[in-house]
Design an enzyme around this catalytic site. Structure first.
Site, PDB file in Angstrom:
ATOM      1  N   ASP A  33       3.534   3.694 -92.653  1.00  0.00           N
ATOM      2  CA  ASP A  33       3.771   5.009 -93.607  1.00  0.00           C
ATOM      3  C   ASP A  33       3.855   4.492 -94.928  1.00  0.00           C
ATOM      4  O   ASP A  33       4.317   3.728 -95.493  1.00  0.00           O
ATOM      5  CB  ASP A  33       5.266   5.382 -93.167  1.00  0.00           C
ATOM      6  N   ILE A  34       2.722   5.511 -95.571  1.00  0.00           N
ATOM      7  CA  ILE A  34       2.630   5.149 -97.197  1.00  0.00           C
ATOM      8  C   ILE A  34       3.749   5.971 -97.933  1.00  0.00           C
ATOM      9  O   ILE A  34       3.643   5.496 -99.208  1.00  0.00           O
ATOM     10  CB  ILE A  34       1.014   5.576 -97.680  1.00  0.00           C
ATOM     11  N   GLN A  96       8.693  18.236 -89.288  1.00  0.00           N
ATOM     12  CA  GLN A  96       7.346  17.662 -89.071  1.00  0.00           C
ATOM     13  C   GLN A  96       6.468  18.229 -90.126  1.00  0.00           C
ATOM     14  O   GLN A  96       6.390  19.576 -90.253  1.00  0.00           O
ATOM     15  CB  GLN A  96       7.016  17.760 -87.836  1.00  0.00           C
ATOM     16  N   HIS A 102       4.038  11.779 -83.523  1.00  0.00           N
ATOM     17  CA  HIS A 102       4.426  10.277 -84.300  1.00  0.00           C
ATOM     18  C   HIS A 102       5.650   9.826 -84.304  1.00  0.00           C
ATOM     19  O   HIS A 102       6.865  10.896 -84.190  1.00  0.00           O
ATOM     20  CB  HIS A 102       3.861  10.231 -85.595  1.00  0.00           C
ATOM     21  N   PHE A 103       6.021   8.778 -84.023  1.00  0.00           N
ATOM     22  CA  PHE A 103       7.136   7.873 -83.854  1.00  0.00           C
ATOM     23  C   PHE A 103       7.235   7.130 -85.033  1.00  0.00           C
ATOM     24  O   PHE A 103       6.648   6.242 -85.431  1.00  0.00           O
ATOM     25  CB  PHE A 103       7.531   7.157 -82.683  1.00  0.00           C
ATOM     26  N   HIS A 104       8.346   7.583 -85.997  1.00  0.00           N
ATOM     27  CA  HIS A 104       8.858   6.656 -87.178  1.00  0.00           C
ATOM     28  C   HIS A 104       9.657   5.436 -86.444  1.00  0.00           C
ATOM     29  O   HIS A 104      10.711   5.639 -86.081  1.00  0.00           O
ATOM     30  CB  HIS A 104       9.684   7.423 -88.182  1.00  0.00           C
TER      31      HIS A 104
END
Ligand code: AMP
Length: 137
Positions: A33-34, A96, A102-104
């Site tokens: 993740d940026i 979201q 997506h899964f963090h």
């Protein structure tokens, strides 16, 4: 619900925009993740075109969760952390922002997380972490 093929993660899957990949197989991709909420914040996505958890078939979800498990294990072994927050948002009403499931995976205590998508991270640091994590995968 119709899937937006131009969302940013769809573009990452097509290699149209760059990402710090840490793992890829036939069904899934994991990348950094940026705008990390903690060092090592990683995202796992299915290649299947699903917007939320309600849009993915069970077999594809199984592949995705298998990758979630692999990445979590790699985060623990490479970063030496004890705990990993698993976060997953469904719909703009839940916050979201990218309409591809997506899964963090965030290797930090819940109470110590930075704001969600709040600030760009240090790209050199993220790149170095990506290399370290991908070596374990
Ligand atoms: P969500 O709010 O659950 O949809 O989370 C979207 C996440 O994607 C946020 O944590 C963002 O920091 C992250 N993000 C957005 N654009 C990119 C990108 N180009 N590469 C990596 N992560 C991104």
């Amino acid at each position: 619900m119709s899937y937006d093929n131009d969302n940013i993660f769809a573009k990452i899957l097509r290699d149209e925009i760059p990402s710090f990949k840490v793992y890829e197989d036939d069904y899934t991709l994991a990348f950094m993740d940026i705008m990390p909420q903690a060092d090592g914040h990683t995202l796992v996505i299915p290649k299947f075109q699903a917007e939320t958890l309600l849009d993915i078939p069970a077999d594809e979800l199984t592949h995705t969760m298998t990758t979630v498990q692999k990445v979590m294990s790699a985060l623990k072994s490479t970063l030496g952390v004890e705990g990993v927050v698993l976060l997953q948002l469904n719909g703009t009403a839940a916050g979201q922002t990218v309409p591809h499931l997506h899964f963090h995976l965030i290797p930090e205590h819940l109470t110590k997380l930075s704001g969600h998508g709040a600030a760009m991270g240090d790209m050199e640091k993220i790149k170095a972490l990506a290399e370290k994590i991908s070596e374990a995968l």
